[in-house]
Structure formats: C-alpha cells, structure tokens
Scaffold this motif. Structure first.
Motif, short mmCIF file in Angstrom:
data_model
loop_
_atom_site.label_atom_id
_atom_site.label_comp_id
_atom_site.label_asym_id
_atom_site.label_seq_id
_atom_site.Cartn_x
_atom_site.Cartn_y
_atom_site.Cartn_z
N HIS A 1 -56.22 26.11 159.41
CA HIS A 1 -55.88 24.77 158.95
C HIS A 1 -55.83 24.72 157.42
O HIS A 1 -54.87 24.22 156.82
CB HIS A 1 -56.89 23.74 159.47
CG HIS A 1 -56.66 22.36 158.97
ND1 HIS A 1 -55.60 21.58 159.39
CD2 HIS A 1 -57.33 21.61 158.04
CE1 HIS A 1 -55.62 20.41 158.75
NE2 HIS A 1 -56.67 20.41 157.94
N SER A 2 -56.88 25.27 156.76
CA SER A 2 -56.91 25.27 155.29
C SER A 2 -55.79 26.13 154.73
O SER A 2 -55.18 25.78 153.71
CB SER A 2 -58.26 25.78 154.79
OG SER A 2 -59.30 24.93 155.20
N ALA A 3 -55.51 27.27 155.39
CA ALA A 3 -54.43 28.15 154.93
C ALA A 3 -53.08 27.42 154.97
O ALA A 3 -52.29 27.50 154.02
CB ALA A 3 -54.37 29.41 155.79
N GLY B 1 -55.74 34.21 152.43
CA GLY B 1 -56.41 35.22 153.26
C GLY B 1 -57.87 34.96 153.53
O GLY B 1 -58.44 35.52 154.46
N ASN B 2 -58.50 34.10 152.72
CA ASN B 2 -59.93 33.84 152.87
C ASN B 2 -60.20 32.49 153.54
O ASN B 2 -61.33 32.02 153.55
CB ASN B 2 -60.59 33.89 151.49
CG ASN B 2 -62.08 34.07 151.55
OD1 ASN B 2 -62.59 34.79 152.41
ND2 ASN B 2 -62.80 33.42 150.66
N LEU B 3 -59.13 31.87 154.09
CA LEU B 3 -59.24 30.51 154.61
C LEU B 3 -59.00 30.47 156.11
O LEU B 3 -58.30 31.33 156.67
CB LEU B 3 -58.20 29.61 153.92
CG LEU B 3 -58.28 29.51 152.40
CD1 LEU B 3 -57.10 28.71 151.87
CD2 LEU B 3 -59.59 28.88 151.95
N ASP B 4 -59.57 29.46 156.77
CA ASP B 4 -59.24 29.25 158.18
C ASP B 4 -57.79 28.77 158.29
O ASP B 4 -57.17 28.39 157.29
CB ASP B 4 -60.21 28.24 158.82
CG ASP B 4 -60.13 26.87 158.15
OD1 ASP B 4 -59.07 26.22 158.24
OD2 ASP B 4 -61.13 26.44 157.53
N GLY C 1 -60.88 25.40 151.05
CA GLY C 1 -59.51 24.97 150.80
C GLY C 1 -59.38 24.19 149.49
O GLY C 1 -58.39 24.35 148.76
N MET C 2 -60.37 23.37 149.18
CA MET C 2 -60.36 22.61 147.91
C MET C 2 -60.51 23.55 146.72
O MET C 2 -59.85 23.38 145.69
CB MET C 2 -61.46 21.56 147.92
CG MET C 2 -61.22 20.43 148.92
SD MET C 2 -62.69 19.39 149.17
CE MET C 2 -62.58 18.33 147.75
N ALA D 1 -48.67 24.85 152.22
CA ALA D 1 -47.80 23.68 152.09
C ALA D 1 -47.83 23.13 150.66
O ALA D 1 -46.80 22.69 150.12
CB ALA D 1 -48.22 22.60 153.08
N LEU D 2 -49.01 23.18 150.05
CA LEU D 2 -49.14 22.73 148.67
C LEU D 2 -48.34 23.63 147.73
O LEU D 2 -47.64 23.14 146.82
CB LEU D 2 -50.62 22.73 148.27
CG LEU D 2 -50.93 22.43 146.81
CD1 LEU D 2 -50.50 21.00 146.46
CD2 LEU D 2 -52.41 22.61 146.54
#
Length: 236
Positions: free
Chosen positions: A183-185, A178-181, A153-154, A190-191
């Motif tokens: 929560h990270s997605a 698409g490559n994130l879990d 995510g970072m 949101a960012l």
C-alpha cells in the motif's frame, strides 16, 4: 543547455574495479544510453547485473573507467571534485530504498538540507519551496515532526521532497519503494508519477518490482553489465 540536449548521454561507457590487479573485473561493458527531459524510466535487471554501479556513475559518485558520460551536455571525465559537486547539485536529486533522513532534524529541516549544504544558508525562497513541496505531498501538518514520528511511507515522501527541493532536472531513485509494504509503495510511486507530471522532472527508477516497472514509460533492462533491451512502455 539546449532543451533538446539529453540530460544523460553515455557512449561506450565502461566501469572496472581493481584496475591493473589480477582480480580486475569489468562490471559495465560499453553502455550507450540517453535520458531526455521529462522521461520516466525504469532500470531493471537481476542482482549483480550492474544496476547499482551504473547508478553510482550516473550520480557522479564513481567515475567511469572508459567511454563518455555527458550530464546536461557537459562531459564529466576529468572534472575536479568541486565541479562534480556543483554539477551534481545542479542536475540531480537522489531517492534511496532507505530514506536516509537525519533523525535529529525535522521534516522541513531534512528537505532544506541540500540547499544548506550547497549555498551555506537557507534562503527564504528555499524554505518556502520546501514548505510548499511538503504541503503538496500531504505532509503540511508534519513540517516539524522528526523522522521517528512518521510512518515509513511518510518518511519516503519527505525523502522525495528533499530530492526535488532544488528543482533538479533528473531524479535518480534506487529501489525507492523496496522497503515499504504494498500500500505504501503504491502511494509513494503514485506520488512520484504526479510530481513527474506537475514538475516535468525526469526520473530514472531502479526497481526489482515488476508492477512498478510496468507503470514507467520506458524500461531499460541490464544483464551482466550490458543493456539487453530498452523499450517504451504502452500507456495504460
């Protein structure tokens, strides 16, 4: 460019491969589309519908076969590589499913890389802008960390800062979560929404994720190389 001029305007846009050969195939069939300043648009559709091809054309990575593509009011057909590179650097930021950060470079160096490539140097103002962006997205303590030292995510947040560092009016995002879990997605999306609100940057987001598409302001659906719906989304 007049403020009312669409960022993107497609008229009768077609894209074919293997032109003139027995296996010639047309992937995009006469698309008409506008994206205006400050919009937040989802592009959805099944695999093979032409989303990646359309994104490549919008990103000036592939020319259309026929029809018109105007970017910042400028017709892109017939432009030479130098002019296309200039227009791409002026108009567009890119975020991909995989962050494409350079592993030997720090977060700060990755974010300033587009300016280095465009200008041949990094002006103090450009570095200050990169530091400010990384700070704004919660990575002020990670300026000098390399991608391998950061979570997925970072890393995607760094990629977002890189896309926005040159202040493009439009960011093209290809499956950015698409490559994130989950929560990270959700955090990365949101960012994106926050930066859209704060900077006024337009986003065109290709996504397979219905929950992401549902949080965009407008949804364009592409099926078999044709736009089958283009609808505003009710604000929640």
């Amino acid at each position: 460019m007049d403020h009312d001029t669409p960022l993107v305007q497609l008229d009768g846009l077609r894209k074919s491969y293997n032109l003139g050969r027995p296996n010639e195939v047309e992937v995009l069939h006469g698309l008409a589309l506008q994206v205006r300043r400050g919009e937040f648009v989802a592009l959805i559709g099944p695999s093979g519908s032409g989303k990646s091809t359309l994104l490549n054309v919008l990103g000036l990575l592939e020319p259309p076969t026929a029809g018109s593509y105007r970017l910042l009011g400028e017709e892109t057909a017939g432009l030479d590589d130098t002019t296309l590179t200039r227009l791409r650097g002026q108009a567009l930021g890119f975020v991909f499913q995989f962050h494409h950060l350079l592993p030997a470079f720090t977060a700060l160096e990755n974010v300033t890389l587009p300016m280095l490539m465009r200008d041949g140097r990094i002006a103090p103002a450009a570095e200050a802008r990169a530091r400010e962006l990384l700070g704004a997205i919660g990575l002020g303590e990670a300026l000098h960390k390399k991608p391998g030292e950061l979570s997925g995510g970072m890393q995607q947040r760094v990629a977002m800062a890189r896309a926005l560092a040159s202040r493009p009016p439009l960011v093209l995002a290809d499956e950015p979560t698409g490559n994130l879990d989950r929560h990270s997605a959700d955090e990365v999306f949101a960012l994106m929404r926050r930066l859209h609100e704060e900077l006024g940057t337009a986003f065109l987001v290709v996504t397979h994720d219905p929950s992401i598409a549902a949080r965009c302001d407008r949804v364009i659906e592409l099926v078999d190389g044709r736009i089958v719906s283009d609808r505003p989304q009710a604000k929640t």
